[in-house]
Motif scaffolding. Sequence first.
Motif, PDB file in Angstrom:
ATOM      1  N   LEU A   8     -47.751-124.276 -68.522  1.00  0.00           N
ATOM      2  CA  LEU A   8     -47.254-123.857 -67.219  1.00  0.00           C
ATOM      3  C   LEU A   8     -47.629-122.410 -66.981  1.00  0.00           C
ATOM      4  O   LEU A   8     -47.392-121.560 -67.838  1.00  0.00           O
ATOM      5  N   GLN A   9     -48.211-122.142 -65.825  1.00  0.00           N
ATOM      6  CA  GLN A   9     -48.547-120.778 -65.436  1.00  0.00           C
ATOM      7  C   GLN A   9     -47.856-120.455 -64.112  1.00  0.00           C
ATOM      8  O   GLN A   9     -48.015-121.185 -63.131  1.00  0.00           O
ATOM      9  N   VAL A  10     -47.091-119.381 -64.118  1.00  0.00           N
ATOM     10  CA  VAL A  10     -46.386-118.918 -62.928  1.00  0.00           C
ATOM     11  C   VAL A  10     -46.962-117.564 -62.548  1.00  0.00           C
ATOM     12  O   VAL A  10     -47.011-116.647 -63.373  1.00  0.00           O
ATOM     13  N   LEU A  52     -39.089-123.951 -60.867  1.00  0.00           N
ATOM     14  CA  LEU A  52     -40.112-124.577 -61.712  1.00  0.00           C
ATOM     15  C   LEU A  52     -40.181-126.074 -61.477  1.00  0.00           C
ATOM     16  O   LEU A  52     -41.248-126.692 -61.629  1.00  0.00           O
ATOM     17  N   ALA A  53     -39.053-126.681 -61.111  1.00  0.00           N
ATOM     18  CA  ALA A  53     -39.016-128.120 -60.839  1.00  0.00           C
ATOM     19  C   ALA A  53     -39.519-128.458 -59.441  1.00  0.00           C
ATOM     20  O   ALA A  53     -39.629-129.630 -59.090  1.00  0.00           O
ATOM     21  N   PRO A  57     -38.310-124.193 -52.747  1.00  0.00           N
ATOM     22  CA  PRO A  57     -39.616-123.620 -52.412  1.00  0.00           C
ATOM     23  C   PRO A  57     -39.579-122.106 -52.589  1.00  0.00           C
ATOM     24  O   PRO A  57     -38.676-121.439 -52.089  1.00  0.00           O
ATOM     25  N   PRO A  58     -40.552-121.530 -53.293  1.00  0.00           N
ATOM     26  CA  PRO A  58     -40.585-120.070 -53.426  1.00  0.00           C
ATOM     27  C   PRO A  58     -41.011-119.417 -52.118  1.00  0.00           C
ATOM     28  O   PRO A  58     -41.647-120.049 -51.267  1.00  0.00           O
ATOM     29  N   ASN A  59     -40.654-118.155 -51.963  1.00  0.00           N
ATOM     30  CA  ASN A  59     -41.130-117.396 -50.818  1.00  0.00           C
ATOM     31  C   ASN A  59     -42.594-117.030 -50.969  1.00  0.00           C
ATOM     32  O   ASN A  59     -43.315-116.873 -49.971  1.00  0.00           O
ATOM     33  N   ALA A  60     -43.023-116.880 -52.222  1.00  0.00           N
ATOM     34  CA  ALA A  60     -44.431-116.566 -52.504  1.00  0.00           C
ATOM     35  C   ALA A  60     -44.688-116.908 -53.961  1.00  0.00           C
ATOM     36  O   ALA A  60     -43.773-117.096 -54.760  1.00  0.00           O
ATOM     37  N   GLY A  61     -45.972-116.976 -54.309  1.00  0.00           N
ATOM     38  CA  GLY A  61     -46.353-117.219 -55.686  1.00  0.00           C
ATOM     39  C   GLY A  61     -46.916-118.616 -55.884  1.00  0.00           C
ATOM     40  O   GLY A  61     -46.918-119.455 -54.975  1.00  0.00           O
ATOM     41  N   SER A  62     -47.431-118.867 -57.088  1.00  0.00           N
ATOM     42  CA  SER A  62     -48.044-120.156 -57.397  1.00  0.00           C
ATOM     43  C   SER A  62     -47.571-120.654 -58.752  1.00  0.00           C
ATOM     44  O   SER A  62     -47.262-119.871 -59.655  1.00  0.00           O
ATOM     45  N   LEU A  63     -47.528-121.993 -58.873  1.00  0.00           N
ATOM     46  CA  LEU A  63     -47.188-122.644 -60.123  1.00  0.00           C
ATOM     47  C   LEU A  63     -48.284-123.652 -60.455  1.00  0.00           C
ATOM     48  O   LEU A  63     -48.660-124.470 -59.612  1.00  0.00           O
ATOM     49  N   ALA A  71     -48.903-126.169 -54.988  1.00  0.00           N
ATOM     50  CA  ALA A  71     -49.199-126.090 -53.558  1.00  0.00           C
ATOM     51  C   ALA A  71     -50.258-127.096 -53.133  1.00  0.00           C
ATOM     52  O   ALA A  71     -50.260-127.549 -51.993  1.00  0.00           O
ATOM     53  N   ASP A  72     -51.160-127.463 -54.046  1.00  0.00           N
ATOM     54  CA  ASP A  72     -52.243-128.392 -53.720  1.00  0.00           C
ATOM     55  C   ASP A  72     -51.828-129.854 -53.848  1.00  0.00           C
ATOM     56  O   ASP A  72     -52.315-130.707 -53.096  1.00  0.00           O
TER      57      ASP A  72
END
Length: 211
Positions: A8-10, A52-53, A57-63, A71-72
């Motif tokens: 997992l990469q945050v 993480l689950a 929804p985050p305000n910004a960032g990618s998981l 997001a994809d």
Amino acid sequence: MNNASALLQVQGLTFSHPGRPVFLDWSACVGAGATLVCGGESSGKTTLLRLLAAELPPNAGSLRLGQVVLADAPQAYRRQVFWADPRSPAMDALIVRAWLQGLPAQYSEWNAPALATHLDGFDLHPHLDKGFYMLSTGTRRKVLMAAALASGAPLTLIDEPVAGLDRASIRYLCQALADTAQAPDRALVVAHYEALDGVPWRAVIELPELD
């Protein structure tokens, strides 16, 4: 940790409750094994698990989980995650046995022998035909953790695991976490205020208490 070895990469996670920031440009890499997320009562441990689950929804960032970017491909991401909020009333009307029987269809690496072992270890057989609303805090958590550990999910999220558990159940839980943490393709992320004895924590993520 090398990004190439992370399951997992945050990156740049940002999230706020109304009028209250929780995470600002927060990044982490989580590898296989057991990772402890620790902090005080208001440090955002449960909020982080929900992010993480992909429940919040985050305000910004990618998981990124494995090769899947949330997001994809949100559905593909969620299929790799086990998360069941022990405080949520959403499952109250469900029967424990029926809920467990429906899980193998959701998790491609579901381990039925492991579930049987955990049902024995947590002494859950007397509760299988009860509704979740009938369960004590500790029994509810034990059902959810038995399912989590048996799910085979690449990212398995467990919140405050010992709340309401007796000593025998805590001992079994620590052993079960230690055994499951040996899997080379699973990241167990456990939120608790301190380390549990006997669990080989690969990493510890300390969250500062929010103002």
